[in-house]
Design an enzyme around this catalytic site. Structure first.
Site, PDB file in Angstrom:
ATOM      1  N   ASP A  78     -10.067 -10.350  -8.488  1.00 17.02           N
ATOM      2  CA  ASP A  78      -9.537 -11.073  -9.403  1.00 17.02           C
ATOM      3  C   ASP A  78     -10.442 -11.337 -10.626  1.00 17.02           C
ATOM      4  O   ASP A  78     -10.169 -11.281 -11.665  1.00 17.02           O
ATOM      5  CB  ASP A  78      -9.449 -12.544  -9.051  1.00 17.02           C
ATOM      6  CG  ASP A  78      -8.088 -12.855  -8.096  1.00 17.02           C
ATOM      7  OD1 ASP A  78      -7.696 -11.570  -7.332  1.00 17.02           O
ATOM      8  OD2 ASP A  78      -7.541 -13.774  -7.923  1.00 17.02           O
ATOM      9  N   LYS A 121      -6.750 -12.815  -2.520  1.00 13.69           N
ATOM     10  CA  LYS A 121      -5.441 -12.512  -1.865  1.00 13.69           C
ATOM     11  C   LYS A 121      -5.216 -11.972  -0.649  1.00 13.69           C
ATOM     12  O   LYS A 121      -4.419 -11.847   0.158  1.00 13.69           O
ATOM     13  CB  LYS A 121      -4.484 -12.006  -2.818  1.00 13.69           C
ATOM     14  CG  LYS A 121      -4.413 -12.449  -4.239  1.00 13.69           C
ATOM     15  CD  LYS A 121      -4.297 -14.044  -4.316  1.00 13.69           C
ATOM     16  CE  LYS A 121      -4.546 -14.389  -5.661  1.00 13.69           C
ATOM     17  NZ  LYS A 121      -6.126 -14.543  -5.965  1.00 13.69           N
ATOM     18  N   CYS A 192     -17.663 -14.360  -4.428  1.00 17.32           N
ATOM     19  CA  CYS A 192     -18.438 -14.880  -5.712  1.00 17.32           C
ATOM     20  C   CYS A 192     -19.079 -16.275  -4.743  1.00 17.32           C
ATOM     21  O   CYS A 192     -18.535 -16.924  -4.081  1.00 17.32           O
ATOM     22  CB  CYS A 192     -17.422 -15.209  -6.841  1.00 17.32           C
ATOM     23  SG  CYS A 192     -16.619 -13.877  -7.338  1.00 17.32           S
ATOM     24  N   GLU A 439      -3.992 -15.866 -13.160  1.00 20.13           N
ATOM     25  CA  GLU A 439      -5.191 -16.926 -13.383  1.00 20.13           C
ATOM     26  C   GLU A 439      -5.759 -17.235 -14.628  1.00 20.13           C
ATOM     27  O   GLU A 439      -5.847 -15.991 -15.412  1.00 20.13           O
ATOM     28  CB  GLU A 439      -6.320 -16.716 -12.398  1.00 20.13           C
ATOM     29  CG  GLU A 439      -6.121 -16.761 -10.871  1.00 20.13           C
ATOM     30  CD  GLU A 439      -7.283 -16.450  -9.962  1.00 20.13           C
ATOM     31  OE1 GLU A 439      -6.997 -16.665  -8.952  1.00 20.13           O
ATOM     32  OE2 GLU A 439      -7.981 -15.901 -10.371  1.00 20.13           O
ATOM     33  N   SER A 465      -8.297 -19.997 -11.339  1.00 20.70           N
ATOM     34  CA  SER A 465      -9.321 -19.398 -10.263  1.00 20.70           C
ATOM     35  C   SER A 465      -9.799 -20.631  -9.771  1.00 20.70           C
ATOM     36  O   SER A 465      -9.840 -21.616 -10.189  1.00 20.70           O
ATOM     37  CB  SER A 465     -10.308 -18.553 -11.312  1.00 20.70           C
ATOM     38  OG  SER A 465     -11.613 -18.632 -10.558  1.00 20.70           O
TER      39      SER A 465
END
Length: 549
Positions: A78, A121, A192, A439, A465
């Site tokens: 993302d 996802k 992350c 997002e 996000s």
């Protein structure tokens, strides 16, 4: 075994011939066939360590008495897809992942699955497949990234690169500092570092009992993660032999426990899309009201990035999800896990190792991290990560600045046309209108980086996000493309936000709204061919989990 349909009997001679050509032995035909759905790719930091984990899973399956078969599924980062047309594909990839796992598992009559996942996802897509197929399955999430280090301070992706863009635009940091942060912030493999969507989903997967204890928080680079991968390989063969299936684990109690942990962690708003979609595949409904009901009675006991200053490595060192469960024990519902240990027993046997990271008293907030708002803008509901909103901005009124796409809003922010007292409205970014419900981390990070997050709000029929912080309200339903009220808002309209009272309204009468909606000319579809054009025709509203019908 299911796999007997492709390997037993005279009529299956040709099937066996093809299986032998893969290198398996005749002795393997008496063993369970285990698929390893791997989302390895060189493109996604959260997935680049999966080649090692595949090896450990394979070894575990073999040690347990099964035959491993690795197959691939796609993964989208993302962060890399953010801020351009690539983000249209992120949410839509969830359905592709679920479909691909179904296709391979059923075409080859696999007996069980190890689902090797990590990013935003992929984990929900794989859980959707597990619930749909209902064959023995176990999830291995590949783990979080270590924090970076710059100028003697720990760093993470959102605060130190996404928000740094806004800081640079505001003249708070130099171009050289921005470049140095880009290199230092993400030091290697893993999802992350904060409580963003990937890590939130990993935590909820463990809470629901679909992965081994410790899996959610074990770092990507750790030997602990490899041991979990190996033990998961052994465990899946046991699950096949005992015929323990996902729907034995994914009960309504398990989903309620997941929502409670989500609220306690201050997790990503994207879970309000993913948990209902997984539940739908398991034959259940999770209404938005359930999230709000559980949020109101569940305290927030951790405060990781983006809301706070702790990271996944801190949560792991503090005892991980078992420690979180120990604090929430009185709110948990008895439910099975793939380990065979009830979730309430896991809570009883666990303890918090660092009470600064996981608070057993003096909670960060009396309510959970997510709130569901309603009002004339969002009669079917919308979502805000209240854990990341300052007290000052939980009740706010402002003038609408309306944009029909993310790019137009970003340009206005960078051109310094957004001022204190504005509420940015980004519409036609919903599941169908986007398509794909992009997002909005770019705009929200820019607002924060430029020092406006305590004076500017943002609402959208798109989503955010897990790294978003500030008064940012998403998932507005119905969306603009479906004729929702957000499509009727004009520049200068006064919008009122009241998070404690769960209200989002525009100061227009019902009659004014009706007249405006009757005059709306619906924009041309943003994507007219390919997968996302088909997706836009099938996807349902955000309040359903953006499922396909």
């Amino acid at each position: 075994m299911r796999s007997d349909q492709i390997k037993k009997g005279v009529a299956r001679a040709s099937n066996r011939c093809l299986l032998y050509s893969t290198g398996i032995s005749p002795k393997d035909l008496d063993k369970p066939f285990i698929g390893v759905a791997s989302s390895f790719t060189d493109l996604v930091p959260g997935h680049i360590s999966m080649r090692d984990l595949e090896r450990y899973i394979e070894r575990g399956i073999a040690a347990g008495g099964g035959v491993p078969f690795i197959f691939g599924v796609p993964a989208v980062c993302d962060g890399i897809a953010m801020g351009h047309s690539g983000m249209h594909y992120s949410l839509g990839s969830r359905e592709i992942i679920a479909d691909l796992v179904e296709v391979v598992a059923n075409a080859h009559m696999l007996d069980g699955l190890v689902l090797l996942s990590n990013c935003d996802k992929v984990t929900p897509g794989m859980l959707m497949a597990a619930a749909r197929l209902n064959i023995p399955s176990i999830v291995v999430t590949a783990g979080a990234m270590m924090t970076g280090m710059y100028e003697k301070k720990r760093r993470s992706l959102v605060r130190d690169t996404f928000e740094a863009v806004g800081q640079f635009q505001a003249g708070k940091i130099t171009a050289r500092q921005l470049e140095e942060l880009e290199i230092a912030t993400c030091p290697g493999a893993g999802s992350c570092q904060g409580m963003y969507t990937a890590n939130t989903m990993a935590c909820l997967t463990e809470t629901m009992g679909m992965s081994l204890q410790g899996c959610a928080t074990a770092l990507a680079v750790s030997a602990k993660k490899k041991r979990i991968a190996y033990e998961s390989g052994i465990k899946i063969v046991e699950l096949v032999k005992k015929n323990i299936k996902p729907r034995d684990i994914l009960t309504i109690g398990a989903f309620k426990n997941a929502i409670a942990v989500d609220m306690a962690l201050g997790g990503s708003t994207n879970t309000v899309l993913h948990l209902p979609a997984i539940a739908n595949e398991a034959g259940m409904k999770l209404p938005l009201e359930l999230f709000d009901e559980i949020s109101k009675r569940t305290p927030q006991i951790t405060c990781l990035e983006p809301a706070g200053d702790y990271y996944m490595e801190d949560l792991d060192n503090a005892g991980g999800i078992p420690a979180v469960l120990s604090v929430l024990s009185e709110w948990l519902i008895s439910s099975k896990t793939i380990t065979g240990v009830d979730i309430k027993d896991i809570a009883k046997l666990s303890k918090v190792l660092d009470e600064d990271v996981i608070r057993v008293k003096n909670y960060y907030k009396p309510e959970g991290g997510i709130a569901i708002l309603r009002g004339n803008i969002a009669p079917d509901g919308c979502v805000v990560k209240q854990a990341a909103v300052s007290e000052k901005m939980k009740v706010f009124s402002g003038k609408a600045r309306v944009f029909n796409c993310e790019e137009a809003a970003m340009k206005a922010i960078f051109d310094k046309k957004i001022v204190s007292g504005n509420i940015i409205v980004i519409r036609y970014e919903g599941p169908a209108g986007g398509p794909g419900m992009r997002e909005m981390l770019g705009p929200t990070s820019a607002i924060h980086g430029m020092g406006l997050s305590d004076s500017v709000a943002l609402i959208t029929d798109g989503r955010f996000s897990g790294g978003t912080r500030g008064p940012c309200i998403g998932h507005i339903s119905p969306e603009a493309a479906a004729g929702g009220v957000i499509a009727a808002i004009d520049d200068g309209d006064i919008i009122n936000i009241d998070i404690p009272k769960r209200i989002l309204n525009v100061e227009l009468t019902d009659e004014e709204i009706k007249i405006r909606i009757s005059k709306i000319v619906k924009p041309e579809p943003k994507v007219k061919s390919g997968y996302m054009a088909r997706y836009a025709k099938l996807v349902q509203s955000a309040d359903t989990g953006a499922i396909l019908k």
